[in-house]
Design a protein around this motif. Structure first.
Motif, short mmCIF file in Angstrom:
data_model
loop_
_atom_site.label_atom_id
_atom_site.label_comp_id
_atom_site.label_asym_id
_atom_site.label_seq_id
_atom_site.Cartn_x
_atom_site.Cartn_y
_atom_site.Cartn_z
N LEU A 44 -11.59 -5.53 -7.60
CA LEU A 44 -11.85 -4.17 -8.09
C LEU A 44 -10.97 -3.19 -7.30
N ASP A 45 -10.41 -2.23 -8.01
CA ASP A 45 -9.61 -1.22 -7.31
C ASP A 45 -9.86 0.15 -7.91
N ARG A 46 -9.85 1.17 -7.04
CA ARG A 46 -10.09 2.53 -7.54
C ARG A 46 -8.93 3.02 -8.40
N THR A 49 10.13 -0.48 -0.58
CA THR A 49 10.46 -1.56 0.37
C THR A 49 9.61 -1.50 1.63
N ARG A 50 9.48 -2.64 2.29
CA ARG A 50 8.85 -2.72 3.61
C ARG A 50 9.67 -3.65 4.49
N VAL A 51 9.80 -3.28 5.76
CA VAL A 51 10.55 -4.10 6.72
C VAL A 51 9.75 -5.34 7.06
N ILE A 52 10.44 -6.46 7.19
CA ILE A 52 9.82 -7.68 7.75
C ILE A 52 10.74 -8.21 8.84
N PRO A 78 0.16 -2.27 -8.80
CA PRO A 78 0.71 -1.49 -7.71
C PRO A 78 0.77 0.00 -8.05
N HIS A 79 0.23 0.83 -7.19
CA HIS A 79 0.21 2.28 -7.45
C HIS A 79 0.79 3.01 -6.23
N SER A 80 0.91 4.32 -6.35
CA SER A 80 1.55 5.08 -5.27
C SER A 80 0.57 6.06 -4.62
N PRO A 115 -13.59 2.51 -8.89
CA PRO A 115 -13.97 2.65 -7.48
C PRO A 115 -15.32 2.02 -7.21
N VAL A 116 -15.43 1.29 -6.12
CA VAL A 116 -16.73 0.78 -5.70
C VAL A 116 -17.38 1.89 -4.87
N GLU A 117 -18.52 2.38 -5.33
CA GLU A 117 -19.15 3.51 -4.63
C GLU A 117 -19.87 3.04 -3.38
N SER A 150 -1.20 2.90 0.51
CA SER A 150 -0.31 2.58 1.64
C SER A 150 0.79 1.60 1.28
N SER A 151 0.89 1.20 0.01
CA SER A 151 1.82 0.11 -0.34
C SER A 151 2.78 0.53 -1.45
N HIS A 152 3.49 1.65 -1.23
CA HIS A 152 4.47 2.04 -2.24
C HIS A 152 5.73 2.57 -1.53
N PHE A 184 2.27 -4.57 5.98
CA PHE A 184 2.63 -5.20 4.70
C PHE A 184 3.30 -6.55 4.88
N LYS A 185 4.18 -6.65 5.86
CA LYS A 185 4.93 -7.90 6.06
C LYS A 185 4.01 -9.10 6.26
N PHE A 186 2.76 -8.82 6.70
CA PHE A 186 1.79 -9.88 6.95
C PHE A 186 0.91 -10.19 5.75
N ALA A 234 5.02 10.35 -0.16
CA ALA A 234 4.10 10.36 0.98
C ALA A 234 3.14 9.18 0.85
N CYS A 235 2.73 8.63 1.97
CA CYS A 235 2.00 7.37 2.03
C CYS A 235 1.06 7.45 3.24
N MET A 236 0.11 6.55 3.36
CA MET A 236 -0.84 6.64 4.48
C MET A 236 -0.77 5.44 5.43
C1 FAD Z 1 5.41 5.12 4.85
C2 FAD Z 1 4.96 3.74 5.22
C3 FAD Z 1 5.88 2.83 5.68
C4 FAD Z 1 5.48 1.54 6.05
N1 FAD Z 1 6.42 0.64 6.45
C5 FAD Z 1 6.05 -0.63 6.71
C6 FAD Z 1 7.02 -1.61 6.96
O1 FAD Z 1 8.23 -1.34 6.94
N2 FAD Z 1 6.61 -2.89 7.18
C7 FAD Z 1 5.30 -3.23 7.16
O2 FAD Z 1 4.98 -4.40 7.38
N3 FAD Z 1 4.35 -2.32 6.91
C8 FAD Z 1 4.69 -1.03 6.68
N4 FAD Z 1 3.76 -0.09 6.37
C9 FAD Z 1 2.35 -0.47 6.41
C10 FAD Z 1 1.96 -1.24 5.18
O3 FAD Z 1 2.60 -0.73 4.04
C11 FAD Z 1 0.44 -1.20 5.06
O4 FAD Z 1 -0.12 -1.68 6.29
C12 FAD Z 1 -0.05 -2.07 3.94
O5 FAD Z 1 0.71 -1.88 2.77
C13 FAD Z 1 -1.51 -1.74 3.69
O6 FAD Z 1 -2.01 -2.59 2.70
P1 FAD Z 1 -3.54 -2.47 2.30
O7 FAD Z 1 -3.81 -3.56 1.36
O8 FAD Z 1 -4.36 -2.36 3.57
O9 FAD Z 1 -3.65 -1.03 1.63
P2 FAD Z 1 -3.35 -0.62 0.07
O10 FAD Z 1 -2.20 -1.37 -0.45
O11 FAD Z 1 -3.32 0.88 0.06
O12 FAD Z 1 -4.61 -1.17 -0.67
C14 FAD Z 1 -5.89 -0.63 -0.53
C15 FAD Z 1 -6.47 -0.59 -1.92
O13 FAD Z 1 -7.87 -0.35 -1.83
C16 FAD Z 1 -8.23 0.40 -2.97
N5 FAD Z 1 -9.53 1.00 -2.70
C17 FAD Z 1 -9.87 1.81 -1.68
N6 FAD Z 1 -11.16 2.16 -1.76
C18 FAD Z 1 -11.67 1.53 -2.84
C19 FAD Z 1 -12.95 1.50 -3.44
N7 FAD Z 1 -13.98 2.18 -2.94
N8 FAD Z 1 -13.12 0.77 -4.57
C20 FAD Z 1 -12.09 0.07 -5.10
N9 FAD Z 1 -10.84 0.06 -4.56
C21 FAD Z 1 -10.64 0.79 -3.45
C22 FAD Z 1 -7.09 1.40 -3.10
O14 FAD Z 1 -7.00 1.97 -4.37
C23 FAD Z 1 -5.89 0.52 -2.76
O15 FAD Z 1 -5.28 -0.01 -3.92
C24 FAD Z 1 4.12 1.19 5.99
C25 FAD Z 1 3.19 2.11 5.50
C26 FAD Z 1 3.60 3.36 5.12
C27 FAD Z 1 2.58 4.35 4.61
#
Ligand code: FAD
Length: 375
Positions: free
Chosen positions: A32-34, A48-51, A38-40, A171-173, A43-45, A343-345, A310-312
């Protein structure tokens, strides 16, 4: 109502990998995803991400990275296309700084191949780069970047083909641990599952409320600059780079197609009280800082900005991940607080979470990431 073996909340970077590996292990699984990954909006848009393997953040990540590289290669086979691009990663900084000292420690401990360059050798070898004084450069050739959205899309498609139920824009509340199963509440619906995996990214603090580890969300920016110089293209062997300078830590990617050169600042960032406050608004101070870096250290690159995003980041107090099984809920497994380097992990974390949810244990080397280190 059917009870799934496993429900995964959050199907972004890590959750998509967990879903795929759960489905591959034969679990009856729902994701389930809110939003609709892949969306923007998380934290995953940003393309590219470095590995990289010689990990300056801590040598204990290296065995996990070895699994992650294998996972990405397997994902490329599933995708039938290249997702990992080994451009090399050049890291520059003072010999005793966090980056260079950390790389040397990891490389020595794990016998990894790295090549060193003096400050004067850096611009001779990489003509696009002007380095600060009193630094060294370390090139890791078998490092590069991943195509982030393609990785997530491949995992989700693969999971779906294996019978996974995917609920986007859901979204899961809240969720409840009822002892023998978890109940997830969405708008007007409930989902039941024997095991729960939470990969909520910047929303983790609301989803895993009783872990007792504070998470800090930072809004971070990515910029793409037009490029006509041959010195910043992958074809001319311009690598991904990261530079520790007196002004901050900056990183960037070679030009990919017509997308320009992506640059960003790794340190700093705007704290957000809640992920819902995230926006794509620009930040003049951050942009100025990145463009001062560009002027000083990438002198042949154009200042023409062609894109911004912008990303988190979601930081733990020690900027190492939180990964494992919840101490108070034995059926709940999570990856959170990936602290801007996760992300790389994702491929390895997805496998570890799938192990935990299907067998209650994993051989993945993740003990050092347990939340119990804060208790
Ligand atoms: C600008 C930037 C640069 C980066 N560069 C690197 C890099 O070069 N190399 C690297 O390894 N890492 C990098 N990172 C870090 C890496 O991208 C993140 O650590 C990783 O992508 C996070 O993945 P995630 O699955 O935790 O988060 P996300 O991919 O954001 O996934 C979380 C998901 O949870 C969903 N969600 C949240 N709450 C709910 C809910 N209540 N119900 C349902 N769904 C929900 C969201 O919609 C989202 O889709 C970078 C991050 C940023 C922001």
């Amino acid at each position: 109502m059917s009870v799934y073996d496993v429900a995964v909340i959050g199907t972004g970077g890590v959750g998509s990998a967990a879903l795929y590996h759960l489905a591959q292990a034969g679990a009856n699984v729902i994701g389930l995803d809110r939003f609709a990954p892949p969306h923007s909006r998380g934290s995953s848009h940003g393309d590219t991400r470095v590995i990289r393997m010689a990990y300056f953040e801590h040598p204990d990540y290296v065995p996990l990275l070895q699994q992650a590289y294998q996972g990405w290669h397997a994902l490329e086979e599933l995708a039938g296309k290249q997702l990992y691009f080994p451009t090399g990663v050049l890291q520059i900084g003072p010999e005793q700084g966090d980056v260079i000292a950390g790389i040397r420690q990891s490389a020595t401990k794990h016998n990894l191949a790295i090549e060193s360059f003096t400050a004067s050798e850096i611009p001779r070898t990489f003509p696009g780069v002007q380095s600060p004084e009193n630094v060294v450069g370390i090139l890791e050739r078998d490092a590069g970047y991943l195509l982030v959205s393609e990785c997530i899309a491949t995992y989700l498609t693969g999971a779906k083909q294996l019978g996974t139920t995917l609920l986007a824009d859901t979204p899961v509340e809240r969720w409840e641990d009822q002892g023998n199963e978890f109940v997830l509440y969405t708008t007007g619906n409930t989902v039941r599952a024997k095991q729960l995996v939470i990969c909520g990214g910047a929303w983790a603090a609301q989803l895993i409320t009783d872990l007792g580890v504070p998470l800090t969300i930072l809004r971070k920016h990515l910029y793409w600059y037009a490029n006509e110089s041959p010195h910043y293209t992958a074809q001319s062997k311009f690598p991904v780079f990261l530079m520790e300078t007196p002004q901050g830590i900056y990183y960037g990617f070679p030009q990919i197609d017509s997308q320009g050169v992506k640059l960003a600042r790794h340190d700093g960032g705007e704290p957000l009280a809640h992920a819902k406050l995230h926006s794509q608004a620009e930040d003049n101070a951050d942009q100025t800082s990145v463009e001062n870096f560009l002027s000083r250290y990438l002198p042949r690159l154009s200042h023409q900005r062609i894109r911004h995003a912008a990303c988190m980041y979601t930081l733990t107090p020690d900027q190492h991940f939180l990964l494992g099984t919840h101490p108070a809920h034995p059926g709940l497994h999570f990856a959170s607080g990936l602290s801007g380097h996760g992300f790389k992990f994702a491929s390895a974390l997805g496998m570890a979470l799938a192990d935990l949810a299907t067998t209650g244990q994993t051989s993945a080397p993740i003990g050092f990431l347990s939340a119990t280190r804060f208790s």
